[in-house]
Design an enzyme around this catalytic site. Structure first.
Site, PDB file in Angstrom:
ATOM      1  N   ARG A 101       0.882  -0.729   0.103  1.00 59.83           N
ATOM      2  CA  ARG A 101       0.006   0.289   0.000  1.00 59.83           C
ATOM      3  C   ARG A 101       0.191   1.017  -0.052  1.00 59.83           C
ATOM      4  O   ARG A 101       1.548   1.407   1.173  1.00 59.83           O
ATOM      5  CB  ARG A 101      -0.965   0.061   1.405  1.00 59.83           C
ATOM      6  N   HIS A 128      -7.476   0.600  -6.341  1.00 59.56           N
ATOM      7  CA  HIS A 128      -8.067  -0.051  -5.276  1.00 59.56           C
ATOM      8  C   HIS A 128      -8.413  -1.250  -5.861  1.00 59.56           C
ATOM      9  O   HIS A 128      -9.064  -1.822  -5.248  1.00 59.56           O
ATOM     10  CB  HIS A 128      -8.671   0.434  -4.133  1.00 59.56           C
ATOM     11  N   GLN A 131      -9.759  -4.049  -3.523  1.00 64.38           N
ATOM     12  CA  GLN A 131     -11.183  -4.089  -2.704  1.00 64.38           C
ATOM     13  C   GLN A 131     -12.740  -4.063  -4.224  1.00 64.38           C
ATOM     14  O   GLN A 131     -13.300  -4.568  -3.682  1.00 64.38           O
ATOM     15  CB  GLN A 131     -10.856  -2.549  -2.704  1.00 64.38           C
ATOM     16  N   ASP A 227     -17.594   6.975  -0.918  1.00 63.21           N
ATOM     17  CA  ASP A 227     -15.976   6.284  -0.093  1.00 63.21           C
ATOM     18  C   ASP A 227     -16.198   7.859  -0.096  1.00 63.21           C
ATOM     19  O   ASP A 227     -16.511   8.190   0.286  1.00 63.21           O
ATOM     20  CB  ASP A 227     -15.736   5.921  -1.346  1.00 63.21           C
ATOM     21  N   CYS A 267     -16.484   0.485   0.473  1.00 69.28           N
ATOM     22  CA  CYS A 267     -14.916   0.214   1.143  1.00 69.28           C
ATOM     23  C   CYS A 267     -14.507   0.355   2.697  1.00 69.28           C
ATOM     24  O   CYS A 267     -13.969  -0.262   3.108  1.00 69.28           O
ATOM     25  CB  CYS A 267     -13.852   0.196   0.412  1.00 69.28           C
ATOM     26  N   ARG A 295     -12.638  -8.794   1.018  1.00 69.03           N
ATOM     27  CA  ARG A 295     -11.670  -8.797   1.211  1.00 69.03           C
ATOM     28  C   ARG A 295     -10.394 -10.308   1.531  1.00 69.03           C
ATOM     29  O   ARG A 295     -10.157 -10.258  -0.190  1.00 69.03           O
ATOM     30  CB  ARG A 295     -10.804  -7.547   1.983  1.00 69.03           C
TER      31      ARG A 295
HETATM   32  N1  NVA Z   1      -9.917   6.325  -1.007  1.00 65.83           N
HETATM   33  C1  NVA Z   1      -9.557   5.600   0.314  1.00 65.83           C
HETATM   34  C2  NVA Z   1     -10.158   4.555   0.763  1.00 65.83           C
HETATM   35  C3  NVA Z   1      -9.651   3.703   1.677  1.00 65.83           C
HETATM   36  C4  NVA Z   1     -10.181   2.438   1.809  1.00 65.83           C
HETATM   37  C5  NVA Z   1      -8.191   5.993   0.554  1.00 65.83           C
HETATM   38  O1  NVA Z   1      -7.599   6.475  -0.275  1.00 65.83           O
HETATM   39  O2  NVA Z   1      -8.554   6.487   1.027  1.00 65.83           O
END
Ligand code: NVA
Length: 310
Positions: A101, A128, A131, A227, A267, A295
């Protein structure tokens, strides 16, 4: 050739289907695949906050027979203390796969070029994909199976320029879905991603549409997702976000535009009263905890699939 999962369209439609089928099998039979028996280690690196991703990859690697090595990016300081290239070379000599990440997608691409083992995107600024796969599995389960994905409409409302919007476009198009993004004009998805998703959709019978009206985006949808308005690393302030995205809040009135049996996805982490009303995320159409559990199953499938082919 070493295969990676850096963005959603790294899987062809047929490959995405294989991974989702494997995920369903692993959900039914948790210990059916042991590609990491040894145990072989998987490096799981975090340059941004995490809970679900650390949980699901740690549990998943252990269930595949492996050893999860979680690395706090503050300690490793990849790209600061040591280049991404050198880090990749060191990791690749000892682990079976790398899960990362991080911030810009280019860091992940560099890791993949130099690691010599499969690399998996555990969220970047741009995508992502784990997800999005979990979300497809969740929609399919509630729609009666994987065959039901093709032709269904997935609406996403909120920040159209973030990682989830991009991943929904690509993953949904790959699955043959009609993907609609409802977002302010200043937060349109990346044009390259929209073009790529449209090309993929042309081959699967799906479609992609970017709209600037939330009700139009959600109208008749079978799945509605949102989101956070402010993603990790995004400097947008709370007041600015409210003004920008307020018209795209997923509340009961907006959800009322969707099909009566539409499922609600998020998510998480979720901010009740901001991007989603409490009555929606805590209501009967919400499948967010199925989504969070999925997930685990899709990531085990991704790792198993990549290791088999690399
Ligand atoms: N768009 C959000 C997703 C978190 C799982 C972020 O990048 O913070």
């Amino acid at each position: 050739m070493t295969r990676h999962f850096l963005r959603d369209d790294d899987l062809t439609p047929a490959e995405q289907r294989q991974v989702l089928e494997l995920a369903l099998r692993l959900k039914a039979e948790r210990f059916a695949e042991r590609p990491l028996a040894g145990p072989r280690a998987v490096a799981i690196l975090f340059d941004k906050p995490t809970l679900r991703t650390q949980l699901s990859f740690t549990v998943g690697v252990a269930e595949l027979g492996g050893h999860p090595m979680v690395v706090d990016g503050n300690l490793a300081q990849i790209g600061v203390r040591e280049s991404v290239e050198d880090t990749a070379g060191v990791l690749g000599r000892q682990v079976a796969a790398v899960v990362w990440r991080t911030f810009h997608q280019s860091r992940l691409e560099t890791m993949a070029r130099h690691a010599g083992v499969p690399v998996v995107n555990a969220l970047t600024d741009q995508f992502h994909p784990c997800q999005a796969l979990a979300d497809l599995l969740t929609i399919a389960e509630h729609a009666g199976g994987l065959d039901a994905l093709r032709g269904r409409t997935l609406a996403y409302v909120g920040d159209g320029a973030n990682n989830m919007a991009h991943s929904y476009l690509l993953a949904g198009a790959t699955a043959g879905m009609h993907v609609r993004v409802g977002t302010p004009t200043s937060r349109r998805p990346d044009a390259d991603v929209v073009d790529r998703a449209a090309t993929v959709a042309a081959g699967t019978g799906g479609s992609v549409t970017v709209l600037h009206d939330a009700a139009a985006a959600v109208s008749g949808a079978h799945a509605v997702a949102t989101d956070t308005w402010v993603s990790m690393g995004d400097a947008t302030g709370a007041a600015e976000a409210e003004q920008l995205f307020g018209p795209f809040r997923l509340d009961a009135a907006l959800l009322g535009r969707a099909e009566p049996d539409a499922v609600v996805l998020h998510c998480m982490p979720a901010y009740r009263g901001k991007e989603i009303a409490a009555e929606v995320i805590d209501g009967p159409r919400s499948v967010v905890f199925d989504e969070a559990e999925n997930r685990l199953h899709v990531q085990k499938a991704v790792l198993t699939w990549l290791l088999e082919r690399s």
